[in-house]
Design a protein around this motif. Structure first.
Motif, short mmCIF file in Angstrom:
data_model
loop_
_atom_site.label_atom_id
_atom_site.label_comp_id
_atom_site.label_asym_id
_atom_site.label_seq_id
_atom_site.Cartn_x
_atom_site.Cartn_y
_atom_site.Cartn_z
N GLU A 134 0.82 -1.21 0.00
CA GLU A 134 0.00 0.00 0.00
C GLU A 134 0.87 1.27 0.00
OE1 GLU A 134 -3.62 1.63 2.73
OE2 GLU A 134 -2.90 -0.41 3.13
N HIS A 135 2.03 1.18 0.58
CA HIS A 135 2.91 2.35 0.67
C HIS A 135 4.36 1.95 0.42
CE1 HIS A 135 -0.54 3.42 3.26
NE2 HIS A 135 -0.44 4.54 2.58
N PHE A 136 5.15 2.94 -0.03
CA PHE A 136 6.58 2.68 -0.22
C PHE A 136 7.24 2.30 1.10
CE2 PHE A 136 5.92 5.16 -4.14
CZ PHE A 136 6.51 4.28 -5.03
N MET A 137 6.82 2.96 2.18
CA MET A 137 7.48 2.66 3.46
C MET A 137 7.33 1.18 3.82
SD MET A 137 6.98 4.29 7.24
CE MET A 137 7.99 3.71 8.60
N LEU A 138 6.11 0.66 3.64
CA LEU A 138 5.89 -0.74 3.99
C LEU A 138 6.71 -1.66 3.07
CD1 LEU A 138 4.30 -2.53 5.94
CD2 LEU A 138 2.53 -2.74 4.19
N LYS A 139 6.71 -1.31 1.80
CA LYS A 139 7.50 -2.10 0.84
C LYS A 139 8.98 -2.09 1.26
CE LYS A 139 8.90 -1.99 -4.03
NZ LYS A 139 10.02 -1.04 -4.26
N GLU A 140 9.46 -0.92 1.64
CA GLU A 140 10.88 -0.81 1.98
C GLU A 140 11.21 -1.53 3.29
OE1 GLU A 140 11.18 3.44 1.37
OE2 GLU A 140 11.18 3.16 -0.82
N ALA A 160 10.57 8.48 5.54
CA ALA A 160 11.11 7.84 6.73
C ALA A 160 12.09 6.75 6.28
CB ALA A 160 9.98 7.21 7.54
N SER A 161 13.32 6.90 6.68
CA SER A 161 14.36 5.97 6.24
C SER A 161 14.23 4.63 6.99
CB SER A 161 15.71 6.61 6.52
OG SER A 161 16.74 5.79 6.04
N THR A 162 14.23 3.56 6.25
CA THR A 162 14.11 2.23 6.88
C THR A 162 15.22 1.32 6.37
OG1 THR A 162 12.51 1.61 5.15
CG2 THR A 162 11.61 2.36 7.26
N LYS A 163 15.11 0.92 5.11
CA LYS A 163 16.10 -0.03 4.59
C LYS A 163 17.49 0.61 4.45
CE LYS A 163 14.90 0.63 -0.31
NZ LYS A 163 14.75 -0.06 -1.60
N ALA A 164 17.54 1.92 4.29
CA ALA A 164 18.86 2.56 4.22
C ALA A 164 19.57 2.43 5.57
CB ALA A 164 18.74 4.02 3.82
N PHE A 165 18.78 2.56 6.65
CA PHE A 165 19.35 2.45 7.99
C PHE A 165 19.97 1.07 8.22
CE2 PHE A 165 18.63 1.09 12.46
CZ PHE A 165 19.47 1.99 13.11
N THR A 166 19.24 0.01 7.93
CA THR A 166 19.79 -1.32 8.19
C THR A 166 20.98 -1.61 7.27
OG1 THR A 166 17.92 -2.22 6.91
CG2 THR A 166 17.80 -2.41 9.30
N ALA A 167 20.96 -1.02 6.08
CA ALA A 167 22.12 -1.20 5.18
C ALA A 167 23.33 -0.45 5.75
CB ALA A 167 21.77 -0.70 3.78
N GLN A 168 23.10 0.73 6.30
CA GLN A 168 24.22 1.49 6.91
C GLN A 168 24.82 0.71 8.07
OE1 GLN A 168 21.92 4.96 7.88
NE2 GLN A 168 22.37 6.01 5.96
N VAL A 169 23.94 0.14 8.90
CA VAL A 169 24.42 -0.62 10.06
C VAL A 169 25.19 -1.86 9.58
CG1 VAL A 169 23.72 -1.91 12.12
CG2 VAL A 169 22.61 0.27 11.58
N THR A 170 24.73 -2.45 8.50
CA THR A 170 25.43 -3.62 7.93
C THR A 170 26.84 -3.24 7.48
OG1 THR A 170 23.32 -4.57 7.25
CG2 THR A 170 25.28 -5.44 6.16
N VAL A 171 26.96 -2.10 6.80
CA VAL A 171 28.29 -1.66 6.34
C VAL A 171 29.19 -1.35 7.55
CG1 VAL A 171 29.54 0.25 5.22
CG2 VAL A 171 27.59 -0.81 4.07
N LEU A 172 28.63 -0.65 8.53
CA LEU A 172 29.44 -0.31 9.71
C LEU A 172 29.90 -1.57 10.45
CD1 LEU A 172 27.31 2.73 10.87
CD2 LEU A 172 29.77 2.83 10.36
N ALA A 211 5.51 2.16 14.03
CA ALA A 211 5.32 3.55 13.60
C ALA A 211 4.43 3.59 12.36
CB ALA A 211 6.67 4.20 13.31
N TYR A 212 4.69 2.70 11.44
CA TYR A 212 3.92 2.66 10.20
C TYR A 212 2.43 2.47 10.49
CZ TYR A 212 1.84 0.85 5.93
OH TYR A 212 0.99 0.64 4.87
#
Ligand code: M6R
Length: 366
Positions: free
Chosen positions: A6-12, A157-169, A342-343
């Motif tokens: 229904e929303h990009f946020m949920l998809k992400e 609202a950043s979601t998948k970018a956050f977990t990707a950043q944590v993965t790189v770190l 939150a969603y």
């Protein structure tokens, strides 16, 4: 394209098991016990010599930086400082060629982050980037860096970018820890293996979506909310609170649970939902006593717990389970239910989850 969502946020949110895997694919090699970060190859000797690492970002990227700080200090044993780009750029920080400064940004276009980058460069520090958008200003202007492979993120609202950043770190911290000889082979192997299992475990967390929706129903009319966590989960508490406030407009605050007695406990009454990130780790007993303190003041506790936890099931008003994991990797799992919570709350309040009021996806003016 939102596909079936229904929303990009949920998809992400749902893409994360895949995007975390994309981010470590080809880089994390459990069988070779090696982590390959090609983008850092040329500068790695300088990173090894750095006397200090500073990590700079805004918003969610700053939260990822805090998790990076905990990992780098615990495993690589390098002093780390985390800074808001907006503060760093104006407060005349002490910087030399002996510093390595990592800039984290999903968009790679955030004005304050770019200005902080220019400042660090001017002072001769090694400047590195962790960025999602290929070819962005940040990726062009850093000396070297690592891309997060989260794919295009559309929800504000950043979601998948956050977990990707944590993965790189996480990969960066482990690589540095190993190169410096500051982590035992066994623990290193365990962490590498556990990181490779996060996508599977993440899928299990997402299966709790219906239960999380029910929790959202109960608390959708809250005026305030408090989020608590300790250790690696303190930044997750901050991130959970940010997600809620930016898309549902409920005032939410994240706190290190140990700080509760120094102020926020005064807020607790029978109207206050308190989300406590409380998996089974070294802080468990401490966080249980924080929960007891909230309950004694009639607060409503929503606890994020490790699968099979019985004690907190009785104590908390609502419980959301996540699979067992290494404590340092728990943020990658614990943040998922907070994003979903939150969603659903935002949706139930009739808010525009993908495009919250007053916010832009990329903050290119200060
Ligand atoms: O593109 P960036 O990572 O530099 O963006 C930083 C922040 O503006 C961003 O994380 C913001 O806080 C998000 N809306 C959080 O969901």
């Amino acid at each position: 394209d939102k596909g079936d969502f229904e929303h990009f946020m949920l998809k992400e949110i749902y893409e994360q098991p895949k995007t975390i895997e994309e981010t470590f694919r080809g880089r994390l090699k459990p069988e070779y016990s090696e982590i390959v970060l090609g983008g850092l190859l040329n500068v790695f000797p300088r990173i090894m010599e750095a006397e200090r690492i500073v990590i700079v970002g805004c918003g969610t990227s700053w939260h990822a930086a805090l998790i990076g700080e905990y990992m780098l200090e615990e495993y690589a044993r390098v002093p780390v400082e985390v800074e808001y780009a907006s503060e760093f750029r104006y407060r005349k920080p002490v910087l030399t060629e002996k510093d390595a400064v990592i800039f984290i940004s999903q968009s790679g276009e955030t004005a304050d982050t770019m200005a902080a980058l220019h400042l660090a460069k001017e002072k001769g520090a090694l400047v590195l980037g962790i960025c999602n958008v290929v070819g962005s200003s940040l990726s062009r202007e850093t000396d070297a860096g690592v891309y997060t492979h989260a794919g295009v993120e559309i929800g504000v609202a950043s979601t998948k970018a956050f977990t990707a950043q944590v993965t790189v770190l996480t990969m960066f911290a482990l690589k540095l820890a190993k190169a410096k000889g500051n982590i035992g082979e066994e623990e290193y192997q365990e962490l590498v293996k556990e990181l490779s299992q996060i996508p599977e475990k993440g899928k299990q967390v997402l299966e709790n979506n219906e239960a999380i929706k029910q929790v959202a129903e109960k608390y959708k009319d809250a005026v305030n909310a408090l989020y608590l966590g300790r250790g690696y989960l303190f930044p997750v508490a901050l991130e959970g609170a940010l997600k809620l406030k930016e898309i549902s407009y409920i005032h939410a605050e994240g706190y290190a649970a140990g700080e509760m007695k120094h102020g926020p406990i005064a807020l607790v009454d029978d109207n206050l939902p308190v989300v406590v990130v409380a998996p089974h780790d070294a802080y468990y007993e401490k966080i249980v006593s924080n929960i007891q303190e909230v309950k004694a003041r009639k607060g409503n506790v929503i606890a994020i717990v490790t699968e099979g936890d019985k004690g907190l099931k009785e104590m908390a008003n609502d419980v959301i389970e996540i699979p067992k994991s290494h404590p340092a990797l728990a943020p990658l799992l614990a943040v998922l239910p907070l994003q979903l919570l939150a969603y659903h709350i935002a949706l139930l309040r009739g808010c525009n989850v993908d495009q919250p009021r007053n916010l832009a996806k990329s903050v290119t003016v200060e």
